[in-house]
Enzyme design. Structure first.
Site, PDB file in Angstrom:
ATOM      1  N   TYR A   1      42.286  15.146  36.043  1.00 26.17           N
ATOM      2  CA  TYR A   1      41.936  16.232  35.127  1.00 26.17           C
ATOM      3  C   TYR A   1      42.822  16.221  33.880  1.00 26.17           C
ATOM      4  CZ  TYR A   1      38.865  18.535  38.547  1.00 26.17           C
ATOM      5  OH  TYR A   1      37.852  18.844  39.422  1.00 26.17           O
TER       6      TYR A   1
ATOM      7  N   LYS B   1      42.631   9.559  49.242  1.00 22.04           N
ATOM      8  CA  LYS B   1      41.634   8.484  49.273  1.00 22.04           C
ATOM      9  C   LYS B   1      42.429   7.182  49.175  1.00 22.04           C
ATOM     10  CE  LYS B   1      37.359   7.098  49.442  1.00 22.04           C
ATOM     11  NZ  LYS B   1      36.444   7.353  50.575  1.00 22.04           N
TER      12      LYS B   1
ATOM     13  N   ASP C   1      36.601  12.104  52.027  1.00 21.91           N
ATOM     14  CA  ASP C   1      35.194  12.169  52.458  1.00 21.91           C
ATOM     15  C   ASP C   1      35.111  12.733  53.877  1.00 21.91           C
ATOM     16  OD1 ASP C   1      36.521   9.823  53.128  1.00 21.91           O
ATOM     17  OD2 ASP C   1      34.833   8.480  52.710  1.00 21.91           O
TER      18      ASP C   1
ATOM     19  N   ASP D   1      39.824  20.943  44.042  1.00 25.10           N
ATOM     20  CA  ASP D   1      38.793  21.713  43.339  1.00 25.10           C
ATOM     21  C   ASP D   1      37.494  21.676  44.147  1.00 25.10           C
ATOM     22  OD1 ASP D   1      37.314  23.027  41.431  1.00 25.10           O
ATOM     23  OD2 ASP D   1      37.430  21.463  39.906  1.00 25.10           O
TER      24      ASP D   1
ATOM     25  N   ASP E   1      35.758  24.775  46.878  1.00 27.90           N
ATOM     26  CA  ASP E   1      34.420  25.379  46.743  1.00 27.90           C
ATOM     27  C   ASP E   1      33.650  25.259  48.060  1.00 27.90           C
ATOM     28  OD1 ASP E   1      34.749  26.056  44.009  1.00 27.90           O
ATOM     29  OD2 ASP E   1      32.679  25.503  43.561  1.00 27.90           O
TER      30      ASP E   1
HETATM   31  C1  LIG Z   1      37.819  24.211  34.618  1.00 24.66           C
HETATM   32  C2  LIG Z   1      37.870  23.791  36.070  1.00 24.66           C
HETATM   33  C3  LIG Z   1      38.895  22.758  36.334  1.00 24.66           C
HETATM   34  C4  LIG Z   1      38.133  24.985  36.868  1.00 24.66           C
HETATM   35  C5  LIG Z   1      37.775  24.866  38.312  1.00 24.66           C
HETATM   36  O1  LIG Z   1      36.719  24.451  38.708  1.00 24.66           O
HETATM   37  C6  LIG Z   1      38.726  25.358  39.263  1.00 24.66           C
HETATM   38  O2  LIG Z   1      39.887  25.529  38.956  1.00 24.66           O
HETATM   39  O3  LIG Z   1      38.337  25.573  40.430  1.00 24.66           O
HETATM   40 MG   LIG Z   2      36.446  24.775  40.851  1.00 25.09          MG
END
Ligand SMILES: CC(C)CC(=O)C(=O)O
Ligand SMILES: [Mg+2]
Ligand SMILES: NC(=O)C1=CN([C@@H]2O[C@H](COP(=O)(O)OP(=O)(O)OC[C@H]3O[C@@H](n4cnc5c(N)ncnc54)[C@H](O)[C@@H]3O)[C@@H](O)[C@H]2O)C=CC1
Length: 356
Positions: free
Chosen positions: A135, A190, A222, A246, A250
């Site tokens: 990133y 990984k 994975d 990240d 989610d």
């Molecule tokens: C702008 C992204 C790096 C933000 C994101 O998806 C996060 O921090 O979860």
């Molecule tokens: Mg995110």
């Protein structure tokens, strides 16, 4: 105590308003100062992270952040895009340690897309490195492809990299977090493909020597994605890099019923921090008054605990959230038959009322 309030874009202002209401109801003397960030910063002063907003964040004892981003800014040059604001805040404030607790409240066992027996009792912590990895790695961009079958065509490229010190400091955060929990740490990498993550694995293994009371294991990302939905309760603490963290967080959010339930703390070496929900600005539901404010409210609780030394007030907020869920109140994302559907504001009001 000064708290910088950065609502941002999309549902950001709607959910932050609820968290601010909860903070104001605690009876503490907080000094809250609001500033534009993301698309709102761009509209106000031509930059997603205006100088005054960054200065406010630096001067404050803690930052409460909503979310940034909207499709309408996706064609701007990258430095002007809203997401650069949160990336810039993390980098400028040195917030390398991102804690994302995925806890399933018993009342939401049926809100998860996974079977209740897979997720009930879930309490895991994802420790995500937040200021390095692909990133932030340079160089990056679009250039003429120098070799191979596509030589001469345009190619996009990014750089994945981690310095030893970056890995060591996040590993210490993760081992210390594990020491306060079930003393089990899974480092996700990984290493079978990437040099960066073989190095990561070697350094985490070395740091482990300082934490003999913690059981360490390693898992490829994975497989970790698969295990998170197969048997998530087998994890205690997960430590991983910026991009894998990240994505995995989610996925973990859905184990808790909704991404609207997952708070986060982003900390520097002295526990100064920025607190935000793990989700984004949700442009698809912005302005409808239906977003779940609980991840943001729970992020405010983390702020009280980690940066403001107000453990009791943090507990009050978390208990109030449990109470409203027990009362059967649900925003649309966690709604199920037999519960009461409420909007963003009603949920915030209910938490305030439940503070006791
Ligand atoms: C702008 C992204 C790096 C933000 C994101 O998806 C996060 O921090 O979860
Ligand atoms: Mg995110
Ligand atoms: N830290 C930040 O500010 C972040 C910003 N973003 C930005 O947010 C924008 C939207 O990105 P998406 O990929 O759609 O991710 P998102 O997390 O904003 O939304 C994904 C899905 O989850 C739902 N959702 C998210 N938060 C919710 C809540 N509190 N209550 C109910 N439903 C909720 C949304 O409606 C959407 O269907 C983009 O511009 C992206 O770059 C994305 C992630 C983090």
């Amino acid at each position: 105590m000064k708290i910088a309030i950065l609502p941002g874009d999309g549902i950001g202002p709607e959910i932050v308003t609820q968290a601010v209401k909860v903070l104001n109801a605690l009876g503490e003397q907080f000094e809250l100062e609001t500033a534009p960030v993301g698309g709102a910063g761009y509209e106000a002063s031509g930059h997603p992270l205006p100088d005054a907003t960054l200065q406010l964040a630096k001067d404050a004892d803690a930052v409460l952040f909503g979310a940034v981003g909207d499709w309408k800014y996706d064609t701007l040059d990258r430095p002007l895009r809203p997401e650069q604001a949160i990336l810039g805040l993390r980098k400028n404030l040195g917030l390398f340690g991102n804690l994302r607790p995925a806890i399933l409240y018993p009342e939401l066992a049926n809100a998860s897309t996974l079977k209740p027996e897979i997720v009930s009792g879930l309490d895991i912590l994802i420790v995500r490195e937040l200021t390095g990895d692909i990133y932030f790695g340079q160089p990056r961009g679009v250039r003429e492809c120098p070799d191979g079958p596509f030589k001469g065509q345009r190619e996009g490229f990014d750089t994945m990299r981690y310095a030893e010190g970056e890995i060591r400091r996040i590993a210490h955060v993760a081992f210390q977090a594990a020491q306060k929990r079930d003393k089990r740490l899974t480092s996700v990498d990984k290493a079978n493909v990437l040099e960066t993550f073989q190095f990561w694995k070697d350094i985490v293994t070395d740091v482990h020597k300082e934490y003999p009371d913690v059981a360490l294991d390693h898992m490829y990302v994975d497989n970790a994605a698969m295990q998170l939905v197969r048997a998530p309760k087998k994890f205690d603490v997960i430590v991983t890099g910026n991009m894998f963290g990240d994505i995995l967080s989610d996925a973990a959010a859905m184990l808790t019923g909704s991404i609207g339930m997952l708070p986060s703390a982003s900390l520097d070496a002295n526990n100064k921090g920025l607190y935000e929900p793990s989700h984004g600005s949700a442009p698809d539901i912005a302005g409808k008054g239906i977003a779940n404010p609980l991840a943001t409210i729970l992020s405010a609780a983390m702020m009280l605990r980690f940066s403001l030394n107000k453990e009791e007030q943090a507990d009050r907020i978390e208990n109030a959230v449990k109470k409203v869920l027990a009362q059967g109140l649900r925003t649309a994302d966690i709604y199920e038959a037999g519960t009461t559907k409420v909007g963003t504001e009603e949920m915030g009001n209910a938490v305030v009322k439940a503070l006791g």
